[in-house]
Design a protein around this motif. Sequence first.
Motif, PDB file in Angstrom:
ATOM      1  N   GLY A   1       5.337  10.080  -0.227  1.00  0.00           N
ATOM      2  CA  GLY A   1       5.848   9.146   0.467  1.00  0.00           C
ATOM      3  C   GLY A   1       7.158   8.085   0.467  1.00  0.00           C
ATOM      4  O   GLY A   1       7.867   8.852  -0.492  1.00  0.00           O
ATOM      5  N   HIS A   2       7.253   7.356   1.275  1.00  0.00           N
ATOM      6  CA  HIS A   2       8.907   7.205   1.221  1.00  0.00           C
ATOM      7  C   HIS A   2       8.826   5.784   0.241  1.00  0.00           C
ATOM      8  O   HIS A   2       8.269   5.754  -0.618  1.00  0.00           O
ATOM      9  CB  HIS A   2       8.871   6.665   2.858  1.00  0.00           C
ATOM     10  CG  HIS A   2       9.349   7.750   3.538  1.00  0.00           C
ATOM     11  ND1 HIS A   2       9.906   9.134   3.823  1.00  0.00           N
ATOM     12  CD2 HIS A   2       8.595   8.188   4.373  1.00  0.00           C
ATOM     13  CE1 HIS A   2      10.276   9.636   4.872  1.00  0.00           C
ATOM     14  NE2 HIS A   2       9.008   9.152   5.255  1.00  0.00           N
ATOM     15  N   MET A   3       9.853   5.275   0.567  1.00  0.00           N
ATOM     16  CA  MET A   3      10.119   4.218  -0.185  1.00  0.00           C
ATOM     17  C   MET A   3       9.166   2.821  -0.370  1.00  0.00           C
ATOM     18  O   MET A   3       7.666   2.502   0.584  1.00  0.00           O
ATOM     19  CB  MET A   3      11.211   3.174   0.036  1.00  0.00           C
ATOM     20  CG  MET A   3      11.699   1.599  -0.629  1.00  0.00           C
ATOM     21  SD  MET A   3      12.260   1.765  -1.270  1.00  0.00           S
ATOM     22  CE  MET A   3      11.923  -0.038  -2.247  1.00  0.00           C
ATOM     23  N   ARG A   4       8.455   2.034  -1.573  1.00  0.00           N
ATOM     24  CA  ARG A   4       7.218   1.524  -1.764  1.00  0.00           C
ATOM     25  C   ARG A   4       7.723   0.223  -1.729  1.00  0.00           C
ATOM     26  O   ARG A   4       8.547   0.199  -2.262  1.00  0.00           O
ATOM     27  CB  ARG A   4       6.239   2.483  -2.578  1.00  0.00           C
ATOM     28  CG  ARG A   4       6.254   4.147  -3.018  1.00  0.00           C
ATOM     29  CD  ARG A   4       5.799   4.655  -3.997  1.00  0.00           C
ATOM     30  NE  ARG A   4       3.919   4.052  -4.472  1.00  0.00           N
ATOM     31  CZ  ARG A   4       3.631   5.039  -3.274  1.00  0.00           C
ATOM     32  NH1 ARG A   4       3.284   5.297  -2.608  1.00  0.00           N
ATOM     33  NH2 ARG A   4       1.806   4.071  -3.579  1.00  0.00           N
TER      34      ARG A   4
END
Length: 503
Positions: free
Chosen positions: A246-249
């Motif tokens: 996924g992307h930025m957490r």
Amino acid sequence: MGKQCSKPSTTDMDMDQKRLERRRVELERDVEQKRATVEQLRDAESSDRKPFTLEAWDSAKSKSSDELYKRILRLEYVLEELEDEERQLDAVRNSNSQQTLRRATSLATNRQSVLGTLTEEEEGHIKNPKFLLSDDFCYGLNWDWKWHKRPMGPQDERHRKNCREKTREKVAKELGLRRFGDDVERVDPAKLRKEVGQTLHVWIDRTPKSKVGGAPAGDDYLLGRYDVVAAQVVADLDRFWKFYSGHMRPSFWVAHAAAINIGESYSHRSPDFSDFSQADGNANRLNEEAYYEAMRHVLENVTEAARVLKIKDFIFFPFGMGAFIRHLGLMDTRFQAPEEMQRLRRRLAREFLQVLSQQLDKSVSMHMCLSFSDDETLWNADAFLRALLDTEMKEFSKRVTVHAEGDCLDLAQTLADARAPGACDVMLVNGANRCLLGNHWFDGRAKRAIDENMHRRSWRMARTSYCVNAYGSRWQQGPRDPNCLEQTVKWLEGQVHVIDSNA
């Protein structure tokens, strides 16, 4: 009945322990001397060479340095072997005297017990101090079994090394350094203040206890004994050291605090023992009450940080109950007895839970990560399980979740992922090193240390620590100023909080 093996005598094991320690001291001294020689040679080879850094050491190409570099690697490999030997020797010592403490087990394990209730068998285990409470029973507590019996960590040491090197590269890139180890003060201050300082807090302890003995910051120490550094971070690698998808957490808070080191090894490696010992004839004995009070003080400051940052989920582990007490028996012979060590662990766990139950807001959910994979982790787990089952903890234990084989960093990220966008109210406690946040995470040693491994799995944590440590700057060239931490955080435009007797 299985075949019985003869075990070495306690006297033989004591001699082996002392022999290993002497060899360790000699090798460590030899490594430091060789590193100093490498530095001198490289400085002589090039008058315009930058001050010695780890990166310069790693990438040295000169013939005069390469041979010494290889010798250092060989010596450090031997040091790692010695650490393994010490662990094996500890295991033999413990098994030789483990007649008095044994794990509570059952052929018919039932993990469906009702919260707050105990079976007759569980009650019997709790009443018997010789039983070690384990994950074979629920004991009426709230458990998370998701990772039960599933070991955490990288698939092998090559994997750990690759992750470490990738994190080093990422830190250098994000800071705009030519190479890891360069002076952090050469980075654009506006960049650091925006990316690091805005999510950085430090609690400086100025109570009377912070001025006694080895408690103050300065010289080798970045942190005073009771100081706390909190920073927003994001985990990059999960419990198996694989990248999250996924992307930025979302981010969460990590609170760096140092436990009291009274038993890492002999006196030169147990720097706090002298401050918490008292003479008893010809021997020095641990002043237990002073030690418990100091550990409470550290945790009280952490809970103050949690209060200020409005934390809703607080993640804890057996803080300071690993390497920092592992060889306490070498300093105080009373603790060579397993029963005495377990008594200390159980008392310390009770002190910790008393602080957490009294200082954390009642709205805070408590998460306890416990492992049961080896003797030491089982001893610590028993201490916390018994503390949670204490009558005084009856109400507090209802808001505690025990995570069997829980990985603190992975749990913190999982809880943060479930938050609403923009929320940051999860806090993870890290057992920090007073000299350097993250210690030498960028090096190959300390493979099992929580501080180093957390930094290897989060480049944002490693980047913040690089800046707070003032890596490569004037503070690295000599003894630290006692106000170094406060000055650095102010320079980064982070927030400085003062804890004193009147607070």
